[in-house]
Design an enzyme around this catalytic site. Structure first.
Site, short mmCIF file in Angstrom:
data_model
loop_
_atom_site.label_atom_id
_atom_site.label_comp_id
_atom_site.label_asym_id
_atom_site.label_seq_id
_atom_site.Cartn_x
_atom_site.Cartn_y
_atom_site.Cartn_z
N ASN A 121 45.05 -2.54 36.90
CA ASN A 121 46.49 -2.51 37.12
C ASN A 121 46.85 -3.99 37.26
O ASN A 121 46.40 -4.65 38.19
CB ASN A 121 46.81 -1.74 38.41
CG ASN A 121 48.27 -1.82 38.80
OD1 ASN A 121 49.05 -2.56 38.20
ND2 ASN A 121 48.64 -1.08 39.82
N ALA A 171 49.22 -5.52 38.40
CA ALA A 171 49.87 -5.90 39.67
C ALA A 171 48.87 -6.03 40.82
O ALA A 171 49.22 -6.49 41.89
CB ALA A 171 50.93 -4.86 40.03
N CYS A 172 47.63 -5.65 40.59
CA CYS A 172 46.60 -5.63 41.63
C CYS A 172 45.88 -6.97 41.73
O CYS A 172 45.33 -7.45 40.74
CB CYS A 172 45.61 -4.51 41.31
SG CYS A 172 44.11 -4.52 42.30
N SER A 173 45.85 -7.54 42.91
CA SER A 173 45.18 -8.84 43.10
C SER A 173 43.67 -8.74 42.88
O SER A 173 43.06 -9.67 42.36
CB SER A 173 45.49 -9.41 44.48
OG SER A 173 44.96 -8.57 45.49
#
Length: 120
Positions: free
Chosen positions: A6, A8-10
């Protein structure tokens, strides 16, 4: 090697950074857009050696709505969990890296990503 991410996932971004730094050859799968089928989820679980509840983000809002914390975690409930992950891919723990040797890891730590790299 394939990595389910994803963007958006760090943790996903960190895994990609490490893979790039190590010169790894990999394919990115944005699993929220290219949703894995139940068959693909079962295959990844087999490669991970885990059960569906082991890779489920149970603190996610969708998990709470579904009441996943109360779902049985047994062989008879396995397909229910797999279906939930396929219908709600945000619930899948990330990133998942499938190694060329047929195994896979949940790459949430640098050690796990390095483990996958060692399996090339």
């Amino acid at each position: 090697m394939e990595i389910w991410i994803n963007p958006a996932c760090s943790k996903c971004r960190g895994a990609l950074t490490l893979l790039d730094a190590e010169g790894a050859d990999y394919t990115v799968r944005r699993y929220l857009e290219d949703v894995p089928s139940p068959e693909e989820i079962r295959a990844v679980l087999d490669r991970l050696g885990l059960e569906p509840w082991d890779i489920t983000r149970t603190q996610d809002a969708a998990a709470k709505e579904l009441g996943l914390k109360e779902w049985p975690r047994d062989a008879g409930s396995r397909e229910r969990w797999v279906t939930a992950l396929s219908e709600h891919p945000k619930l899948i723990q990330r990133p998942i890296i499938t190694a060329d040797d047929g195994t896979a890891v949940v790459g949430r730590s640098e050690e796990a990503v390095r483990d996958a790299l060692g399996r090339r």
